[in-house]
Design an enzyme around this catalytic site. Sequence first.
Site, short mmCIF file in Angstrom:
data_model
loop_
_atom_site.label_atom_id
_atom_site.label_comp_id
_atom_site.label_asym_id
_atom_site.label_seq_id
_atom_site.Cartn_x
_atom_site.Cartn_y
_atom_site.Cartn_z
N GLU A 192 0.80 -1.23 0.00
CA GLU A 192 0.00 0.00 0.00
C GLU A 192 0.83 1.28 0.00
OE1 GLU A 192 -2.94 -0.19 3.10
OE2 GLU A 192 -3.94 -1.91 2.21
N GLU A 238 -5.34 -8.79 0.71
CA GLU A 238 -5.97 -8.54 2.01
C GLU A 238 -7.46 -8.31 1.81
OE1 GLU A 238 -4.37 -5.29 4.40
OE2 GLU A 238 -2.32 -5.87 3.90
C1 FCB Z 1 -4.50 -2.35 5.54
C2 FCB Z 1 -3.11 -2.69 6.04
C3 FCB Z 1 -3.08 -3.79 7.07
C4 FCB Z 1 -4.23 -3.67 8.05
C5 FCB Z 1 -5.53 -3.53 7.31
C6 FCB Z 1 -6.74 -3.48 8.21
O1 FCB Z 1 -4.51 -1.07 5.04
O2 FCB Z 1 -2.29 -3.07 4.96
O3 FCB Z 1 -1.83 -3.75 7.70
O4 FCB Z 1 -4.00 -2.62 8.90
O5 FCB Z 1 -5.50 -2.39 6.51
#
Ligand code: FCB
Length: 447
Positions: A172, A353
């Site tokens: 990110e 994620e």
């Molecule tokens: C993302 C992050 C991860 C976690 C999630 C909830 O932005 O990459 O580390 O904090 O959010």
Amino acid sequence: MSQDTSPAVRSFPRDFAWGAATAAYQIEGAWNEDGKGESIWDRFSHTPGRIETGETGDVACDHYHRWREDVALMQELGLKAYRFSISWPRILPEGRGHVNRAGIDFYSRLVEGLLAAGIEPFVTLYHWDLPQRLQEAGGWPARRTADAFADYADVVSRSLGDRVQQWMSINEPHISALIGYGEGRHAPGHRDQHEALAAAHHLLLAHGLAVPILRANSPGAKAGIAIDHHPQTPASSDPADEAAARFADGVTNRWFLDPLAGRGYPDDIRGAYGDDMGFVRDGDLDQIAVPLDFIGINYYARNIAGARGHSSSTVSPSGEYTEMGWEVYPEGMFDTLTQVHSMYGFPALYITENGAAYADAVGPDRQVHDPRRISYLRRHIEQVHKVISLGIPVRGYFAWSLLDNFEWSFGTSKRFGLVYVDFETQERILKSSARWYQGLIQGNALV
Ligand code: FCB
């Protein structure tokens, strides 16, 4: 792709990478053990007022000491893949130069443990814990940090590249740059728009410099990056709201994906920023556009964009929110994957994620029942299935997160885990969602 056996059963491709994800600072603890250097998150969390709960990540899930137990949990869940990040200051305590052997050994043992358990390691080199020494030398707004990252990528891939076959450079870049250097809610806590833009550029450049190094040191390996993607819904059909959504899409999504795909920075947003962007040198954009084997996408929620703030009478969010205050919007998973695929056509996509925080608690039966997380995961994974049925090459899905952990500026107050962690005793308890996910992986199908 394998065929559905009945309309109610949605099967996934045979080699689909079912995984879970974590990040070093959020789980490891051992913040100053065995030669590890200080990171910007150590410094930030030790600064009063930065973390809502007043906590630090000094211990977090104590994964540094309990990794064997955690690998055993992953094995019990049947995970095919595990995405974790490497702590740069554990490998290079000063950010560059002296290599800390104990740090390499830790990750080497972890990788061995995963492989022995039949779990494929997906390694992220940078999930936000910059060595503090590099921050003191300018941090990501300084170009030399990208060069230091290339050296770090070289050290790590020389050490692990014979066993790790799936690499992600940066997690990110958008959040790292804009929240860390622009809004100040993440380390290093700066609030400076020019710094944020320079940081974003150098994070992308660091990625571009690292990928060829990873490929050279890790023959046959696949290299990518993990970006956060935020589908933007205009608050109404009013052209001003549509323009706001287009702008928000530019700032959060296109600013990163366009240069990664070789298109340079989007002109509409460049104009709006009005920054001279003197930090972009000749050749940078070619370096950033190094071909990717895959794009990793972190998807949590959409954003409602309006010219006059975010409220609207015409678009009504689902009304369902997670503990983070994020709207539950599974269709956004579909929108994200189809948009990224149709706009950029990267050779493969992973959901690196996806998940939800809820206020989980241990019941009198010592179990943790989290039906809302099961529902969240199921509905999002249904959308992934729908996307795969269209022939879009989504190769894996990583639930965020394996463990409840240190959720950045929220401390341990936001529980995202499939596995509950008691932060007093470090006891781990599989939540019902972990059992549900285990069944899904076992059958390789949503039933
Ligand atoms: C993302 C992050 C991860 C976690 C999630 C909830 O932005 O990459 O580390 O904090 O959010």
